[in-house]
Design a protein around this motif. Structure first.
Motif, PDB file in Angstrom:
ATOM      1  N   GLN A 129       0.829  -1.204   0.000  1.00  0.00           N
ATOM      2  CA  GLN A 129       0.000   0.000   0.000  1.00  0.00           C
ATOM      3  C   GLN A 129       0.865   1.256   0.000  1.00  0.00           C
ATOM      4  OE1 GLN A 129      -3.894   0.301   0.192  1.00  0.00           O
ATOM      5  NE2 GLN A 129      -2.745   1.850  -0.939  1.00  0.00           N
ATOM      6  N   GLU A 130       1.973   1.199   0.715  1.00  0.00           N
ATOM      7  CA  GLU A 130       2.887   2.338   0.755  1.00  0.00           C
ATOM      8  C   GLU A 130       3.470   2.621  -0.634  1.00  0.00           C
ATOM      9  OE1 GLU A 130       7.030   3.690   3.010  1.00  0.00           O
ATOM     10  OE2 GLU A 130       5.849   2.005   3.783  1.00  0.00           O
ATOM     11  N   ILE A 137       0.801   4.109  -2.991  1.00  0.00           N
ATOM     12  CA  ILE A 137       0.538   5.524  -2.731  1.00  0.00           C
ATOM     13  C   ILE A 137       1.684   6.389  -3.241  1.00  0.00           C
ATOM     14  CG2 ILE A 137       0.294   7.245  -0.896  1.00  0.00           C
ATOM     15  CD1 ILE A 137      -1.249   5.097   0.711  1.00  0.00           C
ATOM     16  N   LYS A 138       2.916   5.981  -2.934  1.00  0.00           N
ATOM     17  CA  LYS A 138       4.067   6.817  -3.263  1.00  0.00           C
ATOM     18  C   LYS A 138       4.448   6.761  -4.737  1.00  0.00           C
ATOM     19  CE  LYS A 138       6.319   6.834   1.287  1.00  0.00           C
ATOM     20  NZ  LYS A 138       7.552   6.475   2.047  1.00  0.00           N
ATOM     21  N   ASN A 176       0.542   6.663  -7.369  1.00  0.00           N
ATOM     22  CA  ASN A 176      -0.447   7.746  -7.215  1.00  0.00           C
ATOM     23  C   ASN A 176      -1.806   7.258  -6.726  1.00  0.00           C
ATOM     24  OD1 ASN A 176       1.461   9.636  -8.330  1.00  0.00           O
ATOM     25  ND2 ASN A 176       0.923   8.868 -10.367  1.00  0.00           N
ATOM     26  N   GLU A 177      -1.805   6.136  -6.020  1.00  0.00           N
ATOM     27  CA  GLU A 177      -3.073   5.617  -5.505  1.00  0.00           C
ATOM     28  C   GLU A 177      -3.532   6.430  -4.305  1.00  0.00           C
ATOM     29  OE1 GLU A 177      -4.713   1.433  -3.598  1.00  0.00           O
ATOM     30  OE2 GLU A 177      -3.488   1.380  -5.417  1.00  0.00           O
ATOM     31  N   ARG A 178      -4.823   6.736  -4.299  1.00  0.00           N
ATOM     32  CA  ARG A 178      -5.434   7.420  -3.156  1.00  0.00           C
ATOM     33  C   ARG A 178      -6.571   6.534  -2.644  1.00  0.00           C
ATOM     34  NH1 ARG A 178      -1.388   9.236  -3.662  1.00  0.00           N
ATOM     35  NH2 ARG A 178      -0.723  11.373  -4.152  1.00  0.00           N
ATOM     36  N   PRO A 179      -6.324   5.810  -1.559  1.00  0.00           N
ATOM     37  CA  PRO A 179      -7.334   4.850  -1.072  1.00  0.00           C
ATOM     38  C   PRO A 179      -8.707   5.476  -0.867  1.00  0.00           C
ATOM     39  CG  PRO A 179      -5.250   4.515   0.062  1.00  0.00           C
ATOM     40  CD  PRO A 179      -5.082   5.750  -0.758  1.00  0.00           C
ATOM     41  N   ARG A 215      -3.647   0.758 -11.373  1.00  0.00           N
ATOM     42  CA  ARG A 215      -2.338   0.752 -10.719  1.00  0.00           C
ATOM     43  C   ARG A 215      -1.208   0.657 -11.738  1.00  0.00           C
ATOM     44  NH1 ARG A 215      -4.504  -3.282  -5.879  1.00  0.00           N
ATOM     45  NH2 ARG A 215      -5.059  -1.621  -4.408  1.00  0.00           N
TER      46      ARG A 215
END
Length: 312
Positions: A14-15, A18-19, A22-25, A59
């Motif tokens: 998940q880290e 995001i980093k 560009n995923e925004r949960p 993703r």
């Protein structure tokens, strides 16, 4: 809006998502809905509206909706146009187990450096050319790739690298590496595959294979060339890039046994037989496409040189 029907990512993945992707949960459901809405509105498309499959496209495209649309379109376009290459319609057919035994697209259990990209092992050159063609093996490899998209969060988030043994490739096998076939391989990875290919390592490379590669090399982009590595019979050269422990046990490593991986891969196909049989329903109707059709002739035609395809 209902929450997405996807597996929660382990914390370390998940880290990365995001980093680096560009995923925004908090807006994942919204992003998935936007991709679904677009797909539904395309009259020629008939795709699986499966959250776990579609999130792989988002993703793999670093949450660029436009790139995800393009890859999803190409994914089903290639499967529709060339089913013999990109699909496995029935894993219960007896020769499928035979093809899996020739070691194409076997995902090794331990990622590189424990938390890095998935390592995928293949062998070219051990299949009997009087019985099978290279494209027959590719169908099983692409089928395995589709299961990776849906089942392997490590591969989706961290990408994968190819480890390909070409030590037993002979002149008859080389004859099947036609420009027509190689273009299909490159086109899928560049235009359709939502999983990032980090590198391709060829091992046990004979001089004849180097000659083949040198013929193809000018047609590749600089980014593609920088991700391809040729290693001879001395595997010491690969250890700086893939430490020995991450190779299969058959090559002195600790990362799975090829025979066992072949059996587990075939069993995975059988476990998903209904998925593959159902998948034939999801195909394009190109007569309904609005706008220009993909130019298959220039991309896959036998004449002329390769068309360069940019890969992210």
């Amino acid at each position: 809006m209902a929450p997405p029907n996807i597996r929660p990512l382990p914390e370390h993945l998940q880290e990365v998502a995001i980093k680096e992707l560009n995923e925004r949960p908090e807006r994942l459901a919204e992003d998935l809905e936007a991709l679904k809405d677009w797909a539904i509105k395309q009259p020629h498309l008939n795709v699986r509206l499966d959250d776990q499959l579609l999130v792989a496209f988002l993703r793999g495209c670093k949450f660029s909706l436009e790139k995800a649309k393009s890859k999803l379109d190409w994914y089903y376009t290639l499967k529709t146009k060339y089913p013999d290459y990109y699909t496995l319609q029935d894993p219960d057919v007896p020769h499928i187990q035979d093809l899996v035994k020739y070691g194409v697209g076997l995902a090794l259990p331990i990622p590189l450096n424990e938390t890095g990209p998935r390592i995928v092992f293949s062998r070219f050159g051990i299949y009997p050319i009087d019985k099978y063609k290279l494209k027959d093996l590719l169908a099983t490899a692409f089928a395995n790739f589709e299961l990776e998209i849906r089942l392997d969060d490590t591969a989706v988030v961290n990408g994968f690298l190819n480890l390909i043994d070409v030590g037993k490739v002979n002149a008859a096998h080389f004859a099947q590496f036609t420009p027509h076939l190689l273009k299909k391989m490159v086109a899928f990875l560049a235009n359709a595959a939502p999983i990032r290919l980090n590198a391709t390592h060829f091992i046990n490379v004979p001089a004849s294979f180097e000659k083949l590669y040198n013929m193809i090399k000018p047609t590749l982009t600089e980014k593609q060339r920088n991700r391809i590595f040729l290693h001879g019979n001395n595997l010491e050269t690969i250890y700086a890039l893939i430490p020995q422990k991450y190779l299969p046990k058959d090559f002195g490593g600790e990362n799975g046994c090829i025979d066992e991986l072949e059996k587990s891969t075939f069993q995975l196909f059988l476990d998903h037989r209904d998925y593959f049989k159902e998948d034939v329903k999801y195909r394009n109707n190109e007569e309904l496409r609005v706008g220009q059709q993909p130019d298959y002739e220039s991309l896959f035609g036998m004449e002329g040189s390769f068309r360069k395809i940019d890969v992210d």
